[in-house]
Design a protein around this motif. Structure first.
Motif, PDB file in Angstrom:
ATOM      1  N   SER A  47      77.044 -34.821  -8.093  1.00  0.00           N
ATOM      2  CA  SER A  47      75.599 -34.747  -8.310  1.00  0.00           C
ATOM      3  C   SER A  47      75.200 -33.379  -8.826  1.00  0.00           C
ATOM      4  N   VAL A  48      75.783 -32.313  -8.256  1.00  0.00           N
ATOM      5  CA  VAL A  48      75.481 -30.957  -8.705  1.00  0.00           C
ATOM      6  C   VAL A  48      75.877 -30.776 -10.163  1.00  0.00           C
ATOM      7  N   ARG A  49      77.045 -31.320 -10.527  1.00  0.00           N
ATOM      8  CA  ARG A  49      77.514 -31.174 -11.914  1.00  0.00           C
ATOM      9  C   ARG A  49      76.603 -31.893 -12.897  1.00  0.00           C
ATOM     10  N   ASN A  50      75.895 -32.918 -12.419  1.00  0.00           N
ATOM     11  CA  ASN A  50      75.037 -33.706 -13.312  1.00  0.00           C
ATOM     12  C   ASN A  50      73.636 -33.136 -13.464  1.00  0.00           C
ATOM     13  N   ILE A  51      73.282 -32.103 -12.671  1.00  0.00           N
ATOM     14  CA  ILE A  51      71.939 -31.524 -12.766  1.00  0.00           C
ATOM     15  C   ILE A  51      71.870 -30.626 -13.987  1.00  0.00           C
ATOM     16  N   SER A  52      70.888 -30.839 -14.827  1.00  0.00           N
ATOM     17  CA  SER A  52      70.706 -30.005 -16.016  1.00  0.00           C
ATOM     18  C   SER A  52      69.539 -29.051 -15.806  1.00  0.00           C
ATOM     19  N   THR A  53      69.645 -27.871 -16.425  1.00  0.00           N
ATOM     20  CA  THR A  53      68.579 -26.884 -16.311  1.00  0.00           C
ATOM     21  C   THR A  53      67.368 -27.352 -17.114  1.00  0.00           C
ATOM     22  N   ARG A  54      66.199 -27.313 -16.513  1.00  0.00           N
ATOM     23  CA  ARG A  54      64.980 -27.747 -17.179  1.00  0.00           C
ATOM     24  C   ARG A  54      64.013 -26.580 -17.182  1.00  0.00           C
ATOM     25  N   PHE A  55      63.879 -25.946 -18.312  1.00  0.00           N
ATOM     26  CA  PHE A  55      63.019 -24.771 -18.414  1.00  0.00           C
ATOM     27  C   PHE A  55      61.774 -25.033 -19.238  1.00  0.00           C
ATOM     28  N   SER A  56      61.678 -26.215 -19.807  1.00  0.00           N
ATOM     29  CA  SER A  56      60.527 -26.553 -20.633  1.00  0.00           C
ATOM     30  C   SER A  56      60.416 -28.067 -20.724  1.00  0.00           C
ATOM     31  N   CYS A  57      59.214 -28.539 -20.943  1.00  0.00           N
ATOM     32  CA  CYS A  57      59.007 -29.958 -21.197  1.00  0.00           C
ATOM     33  C   CYS A  57      57.815 -30.104 -22.122  1.00  0.00           C
ATOM     34  N   GLY A  58      57.701 -31.245 -22.744  1.00  0.00           N
ATOM     35  CA  GLY A  58      56.604 -31.449 -23.677  1.00  0.00           C
ATOM     36  C   GLY A  58      56.460 -32.910 -24.036  1.00  0.00           C
ATOM     37  N   GLY A  59      55.456 -33.201 -24.838  1.00  0.00           N
ATOM     38  CA  GLY A  59      55.234 -34.574 -25.252  1.00  0.00           C
ATOM     39  C   GLY A  59      53.962 -34.694 -26.065  1.00  0.00           C
ATOM     40  N   LYS A  60      53.473 -35.889 -26.194  1.00  0.00           N
ATOM     41  CA  LYS A  60      52.210 -36.114 -26.897  1.00  0.00           C
ATOM     42  C   LYS A  60      51.563 -37.380 -26.373  1.00  0.00           C
ATOM     43  N   PHE A  61      50.279 -37.488 -26.576  1.00  0.00           N
ATOM     44  CA  PHE A  61      49.554 -38.676 -26.173  1.00  0.00           C
ATOM     45  C   PHE A  61      48.422 -38.914 -27.164  1.00  0.00           C
ATOM     46  N   GLU A  62      48.010 -40.152 -27.249  1.00  0.00           N
ATOM     47  CA  GLU A  62      46.996 -40.549 -28.211  1.00  0.00           C
ATOM     48  C   GLU A  62      45.594 -40.434 -27.624  1.00  0.00           C
TER      49      GLU A  62
END
Length: 281
Positions: A17-32
């Motif tokens: 499980s630890v090996r599968n965790i990815s670093t998340r330092f940003s997120c984004g998206g869009k909406f209408e």
């Protein structure tokens, strides 16, 4: 020296499980925007010129103290309307050695502070904050404080930098891009060996009805690449905690390691409770 594979299946699962965790330092998206929906911006315009006759007599002209307002609407904003908005803006500054400075060779952009404009855009009415909460540790009491309206004209840019925190509780920044026609101006965020590029440009003949956004933590290097044509208009927010975080707990629902630890803990408690009932002592 080598490490033997853990015999315990629980330990093996935790390690995987630890090996599968990815670093998340940003997120984004869009909406209408909703059908026929718009974002209206009311802003203070520059005051009128002085009345020389009043100045000579030591009097202050009434029109000097009168606040004048204008408005611009997105996504229907014309180039002429945005140019009027630019006239009301000031040169955007940036933090350098505990001071706010302006240097167009490092940042070429214009801005308005929150006291100079009003907008119908309501962040709480969007899905943005929920998505941010999914990656922010201990996000109880998360707040977004409107910081600036920024306009990047053709050729505008912001070289690589790290934001200056506006308070001890600030942990990140949020950028919401309003629907205008422009090209270039990509937001690039970098952390260690990872890079994310947010391209919000739109050059279609029909104005876009999408609002794009990105969030990143305060210690993340980022830059705005040069705008090729059109005007890139954004709202920026400071993200902060209402109260000082008291632990480094993260949302269990968004982390596989925490999910597994919780399930193992609950199973252990269940077994202990079962054996306690059977133990005569």
């Amino acid at each position: 020296m080598y490490h033997k594979e853990a015999k315990s299946p629980v330990v093996s699962k935790l390690g995987q499980s630890v090996r599968n965790i990815s670093t998340r330092f940003s997120c984004g998206g869009k909406f209408e925007l909703p059908p026929n929906g718009t974002v209206l911006m009311n802003y203070k315009t520059n005051p009128g010129t002085k009345d020389d006759s009043c100045a000579l007599t030591g009097l202050v002209a009434a029109k000097e103290t009168r606040v004048l307002w204008d408005s611009v609407e997105f996504p229907a904003a014309s180039e002429a309307a945005i140019r009027k908005l630019l006239d009301a803006c000031s040169v955007a500054s940036f933090g350098f050695k505990d001071k706010n400075v302006t240097d167009k060779s490092y940042r070429d952009a214009l801005c308005l502070d929150p006291l100079s404009f009003l907008t119908t855009f309501q962040l709480c009415g969007t899905p943005i904050m929920k998505q941010i909460e999914s990656i922010v540790p201990n996000c109880s009491g998360l707040q977004a404080e409107l910081y600036k309206l920024n306009v990047y004209p053709p050729g505008g840019f912001f070289k690589p930098h790290v934001d200056t925190p506006q308070s001890g509780q600030m942990f990140g920044s949020l950028v919401v891009c309003l629907p205008t026609q422009f090209s270039g101006g990509e937001l690039v965020v970098r952390h260690q060996n990872e890079e994310i590029k947010y391209d919000w440009s739109s050059t279609a003949s029909t104005p876009s009805t999408s609002l794009c956004w990105a969030m990143f933590f305060s210690d993340i290097e980022h830059e705005v690449l040069p705008v090729i044509e059109g005007y890139r208009v954004t709202l920026t927010y400071n993200l902060r905690y209402c109260n000082n975080p008291t632990s480094s707990a993260i949302h269990v629902k968004d982390n596989p390691f925490s999910q597994l630890v919780l399930s193992v803990t609950m199973e252990t408690r269940r077994r202990c409770s079962y054996h306690t009932k059977l133990d005569p002592f």
